[in-house]
Design an enzyme around this catalytic site. Structure first.
Site, short mmCIF file in Angstrom:
data_model
loop_
_atom_site.label_atom_id
_atom_site.label_comp_id
_atom_site.label_asym_id
_atom_site.label_seq_id
_atom_site.Cartn_x
_atom_site.Cartn_y
_atom_site.Cartn_z
CE LYS A 13 1.30 2.42 12.05
NZ LYS A 13 1.07 2.49 10.60
NE ARG A 88 -0.66 -3.48 12.21
CZ ARG A 88 0.58 -3.02 12.04
NH1 ARG A 88 1.26 -2.54 13.04
NH2 ARG A 88 1.10 -3.02 10.85
NE ARG A 123 7.94 2.48 4.40
CZ ARG A 123 7.07 2.00 5.26
NH1 ARG A 123 6.86 2.63 6.40
NH2 ARG A 123 6.39 0.92 4.98
NE ARG A 156 8.43 -1.94 5.98
CZ ARG A 156 7.56 -1.48 6.88
NH1 ARG A 156 7.93 -0.53 7.70
NH2 ARG A 156 6.35 -1.96 6.94
NE ARG A 167 2.25 -3.17 5.00
CZ ARG A 167 3.22 -2.28 4.79
NH1 ARG A 167 3.83 -2.24 3.62
NH2 ARG A 167 3.56 -1.44 5.73
#
Ligand code: AP5
Length: 214
Positions: A13, A88, A123, A156, A167
């Site tokens: 996203k 969400r 990431r 992160r 998640r």
């Protein structure tokens, strides 16, 4: 133009929102970035949400809406915006109609869970300018350093394998119903999020162009 991007954590996203925002000359609003900014600044909100964010839980809707409403009033949102990470759940989708009025389109980026875990572990993010990288698929020119602002890239805290799995389960339970919500309203477009980053951007721009013309 007012767009929403929906997808599981790591679906791309943020990566795609940055491309679309440049191509369409509209603002990119990431509620994750707004919340992380509060954490980094150690504001009252930031201190309240740190554990929830690091554990991959959703932050209470009233906190996210407070930040979102403030951000939408900023000057760069005048031409429109892409929401990345909001809504969400269906409660937030209903509230969004009060905040923004009608949306132009909602794009669902569909990526299978096994690909997500590999993406998240690779990431790397820049805390200064928000640019995202991947050690294998989208690496910076100098290892570990942001191409835009030379900041040292970080991983992160919510990207550990265990938290990513949690998640994903939050996405399936709370966020997946939002896809049907927008499908029923005739606003949903869907792209396969597993190709090359630029191919997915082109596909999204083509779909959006065709949808807006009709
Ligand atoms: P948020 O920051 O929104 O995280 P997320 O939705 O879990 O999504 P990510 O940012 O992790 O992934 P992405 O889809 O943007 O993928 P990216 O482009 O980075 O939210 C974090 C937390 O904030 C939540 O858990 C919650 O606590 C809270 N929160 C946020 N909004 C909230 C709300 N509305 N209500 C309540 N709480 C909220 O890509 C991932 C990696 O893959 C990158 O390394 C990238 O380079 C790579 N990549 C991207 N596309 C490709 C591709 N096509 N091929 C190969 N690699 C790719």
């Amino acid at each position: 133009m007012k767009l929403v991007l929906i997808g599981s954590p790591g679906a791309g996203k943020g990566t795609q929102a940055k491309v679309l925002s440049k191509s369409l000359a509209i603002a990119h609003i990431s509620t994750g970035d707004l919340l992380r900014n509060e954490m980094n600044l150690k504001t009252e909100i930031g201190l309240k949400i740190t554990d929830m964010m690091n554990n991959g839980e959703l932050v209470p809707t009233e906190i996210v809406c407070e930040l979102l409403v403030k951000r939408i009033k900023e000057k760069d949102c005048g031409n429109g915006y892409i929401l990345d990470g909001f809504p969400r759940n269906v409660e937030q989708a209903e509230m969004l109609e009060d905040i923004t009025g009608s949306l132009d389109r909602v794009v669902y980026i569909n990526v299978a869970d096994d690909i997500i875990v590999e993406r998240m572990s690779g990431r790397r993010s820049c805390q200064t300018c928000g640019q995202m990288y991947h050690v294998k698929y989208n690496s910076p020119m100098i290892d570990g350093i942001c191409d835009n602002c030379n900041t040292v890239l970080i991983q992160r805290p919510d990207d550990s394998e265990e938290t990513v799995k949690h998640r994903l389960s939050v996405f399936r339970t709370a966020t997946a119903p939002v896809i049907s919500y927008y499908k029923d309203k005739g606003l949903l477009l869907e792209v396969d999020g597993t190709g090359a980053i630029n191919e997915i951007s082109n596909q999204m721009l083509n779909l959006l162009g065709a949808a807006v013309e009709n």
